[in-house]
Design a protein around this motif. Structure first.
Motif, PDB file in Angstrom:
ATOM      1  N   GLU A 193       0.820  -1.211   0.000  1.00 27.42           N
ATOM      2  CA  GLU A 193       0.000   0.000   0.000  1.00 27.42           C
ATOM      3  C   GLU A 193       0.850   1.256   0.000  1.00 27.42           C
ATOM      4  O   GLU A 193       0.531   2.235  -0.687  1.00 27.42           O
ATOM      5  CB  GLU A 193      -0.920   0.008   1.218  1.00 27.42           C
ATOM      6  CG  GLU A 193      -2.056  -1.005   1.146  1.00 27.42           C
ATOM      7  CD  GLU A 193      -2.930  -0.943   2.382  1.00 27.42           C
ATOM      8  OE1 GLU A 193      -3.540   0.107   2.612  1.00 27.42           O
ATOM      9  OE2 GLU A 193      -2.994  -1.940   3.115  1.00 27.42           O
ATOM     10  N   TYR A 234     -13.463  -7.611  -9.259  1.00 25.55           N
ATOM     11  CA  TYR A 234     -13.718  -7.879  -7.845  1.00 25.55           C
ATOM     12  C   TYR A 234     -13.881  -9.384  -7.671  1.00 25.55           C
ATOM     13  O   TYR A 234     -14.630 -10.030  -8.414  1.00 25.55           O
ATOM     14  CB  TYR A 234     -14.968  -7.140  -7.358  1.00 25.55           C
ATOM     15  CG  TYR A 234     -14.836  -5.644  -7.445  1.00 25.55           C
ATOM     16  CD1 TYR A 234     -14.096  -4.943  -6.497  1.00 25.55           C
ATOM     17  CD2 TYR A 234     -15.417  -4.938  -8.486  1.00 25.55           C
ATOM     18  CE1 TYR A 234     -13.956  -3.562  -6.580  1.00 25.55           C
ATOM     19  CE2 TYR A 234     -15.284  -3.561  -8.578  1.00 25.55           C
ATOM     20  CZ  TYR A 234     -14.542  -2.880  -7.628  1.00 25.55           C
ATOM     21  OH  TYR A 234     -14.388  -1.522  -7.712  1.00 25.55           O
ATOM     22  N   SER A 239     -10.820  -9.148  -3.122  1.00 29.55           N
ATOM     23  CA  SER A 239      -9.688  -8.471  -3.753  1.00 29.55           C
ATOM     24  C   SER A 239     -10.084  -7.890  -5.101  1.00 29.55           C
ATOM     25  O   SER A 239     -11.113  -8.283  -5.686  1.00 29.55           O
ATOM     26  CB  SER A 239      -8.522  -9.442  -3.933  1.00 29.55           C
ATOM     27  OG  SER A 239      -7.403  -8.800  -4.532  1.00 29.55           O
ATOM     28  N   THR A 240      -9.272  -6.968  -5.574  1.00 28.06           N
ATOM     29  CA  THR A 240      -9.486  -6.389  -6.900  1.00 28.06           C
ATOM     30  C   THR A 240      -8.608  -7.057  -7.954  1.00 28.06           C
ATOM     31  O   THR A 240      -8.602  -6.630  -9.104  1.00 28.06           O
ATOM     32  CB  THR A 240      -9.191  -4.876  -6.886  1.00 28.06           C
ATOM     33  OG1 THR A 240      -7.824  -4.667  -6.505  1.00 28.06           O
ATOM     34  CG2 THR A 240     -10.097  -4.156  -5.916  1.00 28.06           C
ATOM     35  N   ALA A 287      -4.166  -6.634  -2.498  1.00 28.22           N
ATOM     36  CA  ALA A 287      -5.174  -5.721  -3.057  1.00 28.22           C
ATOM     37  C   ALA A 287      -6.556  -5.991  -2.485  1.00 28.22           C
ATOM     38  O   ALA A 287      -7.566  -5.828  -3.166  1.00 28.22           O
ATOM     39  CB  ALA A 287      -5.198  -5.849  -4.575  1.00 28.22           C
ATOM     40  N   THR A 288      -6.616  -6.402  -1.227  1.00 28.21           N
ATOM     41  CA  THR A 288      -7.905  -6.739  -0.621  1.00 28.21           C
ATOM     42  C   THR A 288      -8.655  -5.490  -0.152  1.00 28.21           C
ATOM     43  O   THR A 288      -8.094  -4.399  -0.055  1.00 28.21           O
ATOM     44  CB  THR A 288      -7.712  -7.703   0.561  1.00 28.21           C
ATOM     45  OG1 THR A 288      -6.741  -7.148   1.459  1.00 28.21           O
ATOM     46  CG2 THR A 288      -7.234  -9.059   0.080  1.00 28.21           C
ATOM     47  N   LEU A 289      -9.938  -5.690   0.150  1.00 30.11           N
ATOM     48  CA  LEU A 289     -10.812  -4.619   0.630  1.00 30.11           C
ATOM     49  C   LEU A 289     -11.269  -4.944   2.050  1.00 30.11           C
ATOM     50  O   LEU A 289     -11.524  -6.104   2.377  1.00 30.11           O
ATOM     51  CB  LEU A 289     -12.028  -4.477  -0.285  1.00 30.11           C
ATOM     52  CG  LEU A 289     -11.735  -4.218  -1.769  1.00 30.11           C
ATOM     53  CD1 LEU A 289     -13.030  -4.180  -2.567  1.00 30.11           C
ATOM     54  CD2 LEU A 289     -10.958  -2.929  -1.951  1.00 30.11           C
ATOM     55  N   THR A 300     -12.511   0.147   2.416  1.00 29.32           N
ATOM     56  CA  THR A 300     -11.300   0.804   1.940  1.00 29.32           C
ATOM     57  C   THR A 300     -10.289  -0.265   1.550  1.00 29.32           C
ATOM     58  O   THR A 300     -10.372  -1.411   2.010  1.00 29.32           O
ATOM     59  CB  THR A 300     -10.679   1.698   3.030  1.00 29.32           C
ATOM     60  OG1 THR A 300     -10.445   0.901   4.205  1.00 29.32           O
ATOM     61  CG2 THR A 300     -11.594   2.861   3.373  1.00 29.32           C
ATOM     62  N   PRO A 301      -9.301   0.076   0.697  1.00 30.72           N
ATOM     63  CA  PRO A 301      -8.231  -0.879   0.381  1.00 30.72           C
ATOM     64  C   PRO A 301      -7.415  -1.193   1.632  1.00 30.72           C
ATOM     65  O   PRO A 301      -7.170  -0.324   2.473  1.00 30.72           O
ATOM     66  CB  PRO A 301      -7.382  -0.133  -0.657  1.00 30.72           C
ATOM     67  CG  PRO A 301      -8.264   0.934  -1.203  1.00 30.72           C
ATOM     68  CD  PRO A 301      -9.166   1.326  -0.076  1.00 30.72           C
ATOM     69  N   SER A 321      -4.200  -4.259   2.790  1.00 29.60           N
ATOM     70  CA  SER A 321      -3.480  -5.499   2.515  1.00 29.60           C
ATOM     71  C   SER A 321      -3.899  -6.592   3.494  1.00 29.60           C
ATOM     72  O   SER A 321      -4.085  -6.340   4.690  1.00 29.60           O
ATOM     73  CB  SER A 321      -1.967  -5.271   2.631  1.00 29.60           C
ATOM     74  OG  SER A 321      -1.527  -4.373   1.650  1.00 29.60           O
ATOM     75  N   LYS A 368     -18.511   2.684  -2.586  1.00 23.17           N
ATOM     76  CA  LYS A 368     -17.513   1.993  -1.757  1.00 23.17           C
ATOM     77  C   LYS A 368     -18.155   1.383  -0.513  1.00 23.17           C
ATOM     78  O   LYS A 368     -17.749   1.624   0.626  1.00 23.17           O
ATOM     79  CB  LYS A 368     -16.374   2.948  -1.342  1.00 23.17           C
ATOM     80  CG  LYS A 368     -15.719   3.676  -2.495  1.00 23.17           C
ATOM     81  CD  LYS A 368     -15.080   2.721  -3.473  1.00 23.17           C
ATOM     82  CE  LYS A 368     -14.391   3.453  -4.611  1.00 23.17           C
ATOM     83  NZ  LYS A 368     -13.976   2.566  -5.713  1.00 23.17           N
TER      84      LYS A 368
END
Length: 720
Positions: A352, A390, A437-438, A449-451, A468-469, A471, A492
């Motif tokens: 990040e 996603y 993840s994205t 890249a997880t949320l 929010t993003p 790790s 979001k």
């Protein structure tokens, strides 16, 4: 020189990574002549190429202060670091706590597990702590206890759950007075087999075959946002290309010259004269990417390099689009230049704090201040071709069901609803934990890249949580089953609904209202404060005691309100029962002030607290958190109230929600005693091992039919 490396990369599909041990980092101290890392107050010395820690009976003081004036203390012995900094070596009347780096710039993968090997010995057998860290905040370090013998031995230890992409190793001998010698350190991990991935070459001019004039880039300026990313090699040389303000020098496209029969990029570094750390970047070189990087992606970096003389270490950093626009201090680690060509290959996972970076900056004067010429060739940026969108993958730790990130489910967009929907879990495999993840196609990229939602997840499709993003965001669900996940990328937000399964009914957990008051008495001086002092930080103490022992890996939440009569810091430790010390780390420092404050920490039980062998052969598991209330010498009154200690998933309160039986106090010269709140209730704290709950090796509760290594009654057992 067109390289075979690039030609192979352009074939596009690279074979999948096989399951094998991979060496991520190695430092051989014989290649140095002095300490090569940042000095944290203690300077190991170099003796015949061996890094030598002469123990806690010595301290090291810089010969000059930051303002250039002489040090307040001195001695006849001066120790130099690799970079030429000088320190007085001073004998102490009593041991002082010390620590130092043994490795830095280690490339790691998020959630990785690493094996460390070190060739080391000590004048007396001793045990030290070694931290693997990816930051300096709470929760950004993993700890290990290392036994060091008296003969040269390759000692091995491990870390799991690493949370960063660049790590260091810090040895903490503390007050150990033995001489400890180090020859080398290596860091490795076991790379599991993954599906084949495709690498895409991003650079078209990384081999210096054409001049900047031929490419039409000779006049591009470093702050030209429309064109500067087209230049793959930038250079800054002191005394060349002064900026408009007249107080420094700006980057420019690196020189291209004929060297060893090939055209290469060259930086003619000039003598560095800046003071302090700034001298490291008096001369710099940048390998520039053609685009910025997204968190969670992976970048493969390749280049050839050498210098006109040996340079043992150059720091590397991540910079933004404009060379010299600093982003973060870590990149590909420290690079050792020799007069012979070497090749560098590495895969960077963009964490990040690296997101938005465009280039790797080489600080060419990290250790050498002389005029040195640096050569670079065959520059290559490749990015991993990954699925973007996603994706959701599920696990059920209590049933031994792990994530299959390669086959994560992709969210589908619902035109009717206006958001994305995915279902995770099936009738054969209920899930109780998910990652969203994205990116899909590589485990490290997926995890990076997880949320993460803000707030507690509920079985309620109408309850939308902001996300929010983040790790390595593993989301604990309120039950095991088949789950539908809703994701609104425009706002979001995300929501959750169980389609089938069992919701875990969580107990109501309220703060214990007991106001614990500790009248800490003035302690004696410490040796550091006055010769002959015997005081210790733990002369006055307070404990929060759980109703049962905890297993390593169990994640808990600790909350309370606190204040004191005068400002003071309290360090915390992990104990078995009050006074039975296990490990130095717990919930971090608590900084008391005269006003009420709220404390909230997520605390995962360290591996060192899992069945530590005590005197008499009994296993010790963490059961209490100790507050050391004598960090200051003065008498002080400390107050705590509204105390909560619970499992992170909210399924268990670890202390009673009324009464004072979970709180113990020790005042100077006394023994730990249960705090008396005036009720006369005796302690009902259970000092036996856990009788009915079984855990897996990660410290998670498992069912009776679970197969593998489990923790039962405080002991590890293999269930077949």
């Amino acid at each position: 020189m067109k390289k075979l490396f690039t030609l192979i990369a352009l074939l596009a599909v690279v074979m999948g990574v096989k399951a094998e041990w991979v060496e991520d980092y190695k430092i051989d101290y014989s290649q140095n002549t002095g300490f090569p890392f940042f000095v944290m107050g203690y300077v190991p010395e170099w003796v015949d190429g061996v890094m030598t820690d002469y123990g806690a009976n010595f301290k090291y003081v810089a010969t000059t202060k930051d303002d250039g004036s002489p040090a307040d203390e001195s001695s006849d012995v001066i120790v130099k670091t690799q970079g030429g900094a000088e320190y007085y070596k001073i004998s102490l009347d009593a041991p002082e706590w010390h620590q130092y780096f043994i490795a830095d710039g280690i490339r790691t993968e998020i959630d990785g597990a690493y094996t460390i090997k070190a060739m080391v010995k000590a004048s007396e057998a001793c045990t030290i702590n070694v931290n693997m860290g990816w930051g300096w905040k709470d929760g950004e370090q993993a700890s290990a206890t290392v036994d060091i013998p008296t003969e040269w031995t390759e000692v091995e230890w491990e870390y799991t759950g690493i949370g960063g992409a660049s790590c260091n190793l810090v040895a903490q001998p503390g007050t150990v007075t033995a001489t400890i010698e180090w020859k080398y350190v290596t860091v490795s991990h076991f790379q599991k087999e993954q599906r084949p991935v495709e690498w895409i070459e991003d650079l078209t001019n990384g081999d210096a075959e054409k001049s900047w004039e031929e490419l039409g880039l000779a006049d591009v300026k470093f702050n030209d946002q429309e064109n500067n990313f087209k230049v793959c090699a930038w250079s800054k040389e002191r005394m060349r290309n002064m900026n408009e303000a007249g107080d420094g020098w700006d980057p420019f496209p690196a020189d291209i010259e004929e060297v060893d029969g090939s055209r290469v990029f060259v930086c003619h570094a000039q003598p560095a004269i800046s003071s302090g750390d700034a001298s490291a970047w008096d001369n710099q070189f940048w390998i520039q990417s053609p685009q910025s990087w997204k968190a969670g992606t992976q970048i493969k970096v390749h280049f050839r390099y050498k210098a006109s003389q040996d340079v043992s270490s150059t720091d590397t950093q991540i910079h933004k689009q404009n060379p010299s626009d600093y982003l973060i201090w870590h990149a590909i680690g420290n690079i050792h230049f020799t007069t012979e060509w070497q090749e560098f290959d590495d895969v960077m996972t963009i964490a990040e704090d690296m997101a938005g970076g465009w280039s790797i900056a080489f600080n060419l004067n990290s250790v050498v201040k002389d005029a040195v010429t640096f050569y670079f060739d065959d520059l290559s940026w490749q990015h991993m071709k990954l699925d973007e969108g996603y994706f959701v993958a599920g696990a059920n730790p209590s049933e031994g069901i792990d994530y299959d990130l390669d086959n994560a489910t992709q969210f589908e967009y619902s035109e009717e609803d206006g958001f994305y929907v995915a279902t995770v879990g099936d009738k054969k495999s209920y899930v109780s934990q998910i990652m969203i993840s994205t990116i899909r196609g590589n485990d490290a990229a997926f995890k990076g890249a997880t949320l993460k939602p803000a707030g507690e997840i509920e079985n309620n499709p109408e309850k939308w949580l902001d996300y929010t993003p983040a790790s390595l965001a593993k989301l604990n669900l309120p039950g095991a089953g088949i789950w539908k996940v809703y994701l609104d990328d425009a706002y979001k937000k995300m929501a959750f609904e169980m389609l089938e399964g069992d919701i875990i009914e969580k107990p109501e957990i309220n703060p214990n209202p007991t106001v614990v008051t500790i009248n800490a008495l003035e302690r004696d001086f410490t040796n550091a404060e006055q010769e002959g002092g015997t005081g210790q930080a733990w002369d006055n103490q307070f404990w929060i005691v759980a109703n049962r022992p905890l297993a390593a890996g169990e994640t808990t939440i600790v909350q309370f309100k606190y204040k004191s009569a005068i400002p003071a810091k309290a360090s915390t430790q992990s104990h078995e029962m009050p006074g039975n010390y296990i490990h130095w780390a717990a919930i971090g420092d608590v900084n008391f002030t005269e006003e009420w404050q709220d404390f909230n920490a997520t605390f995962t039980v360290p591996a060192e607290c899992d069945g530590t062998m005590a005197d008499g052969g009994f296993l010790k598991n963490l059961q209490s958190i100790a507050f050391n209330l004598s960090e200051i010498k003065d008498a002080n009154t400390y107050e705590l109230k509204d105390i909560v200690w619970k499992l992170e998933d909210g399924t268990e309160s670890l202390i009673n929600q009324t009464g004072s039986e979970n709180f113990f106090v020790k005042v100077l010269g006394g023994n730990p005693e249960m705090f008396n709140d005036g009720t006369g209730i005796s302690s009902v704290v259970n000092n036996s091992t856990v009788p009915t709950v079984t855990y897996n090796i990660a410290g998670q509760r498992v069912s009776k039919g679970y197969k593998g290594i489990v923790i039962n009654n405080g002991r590890k057992v293999l269930v077949k």
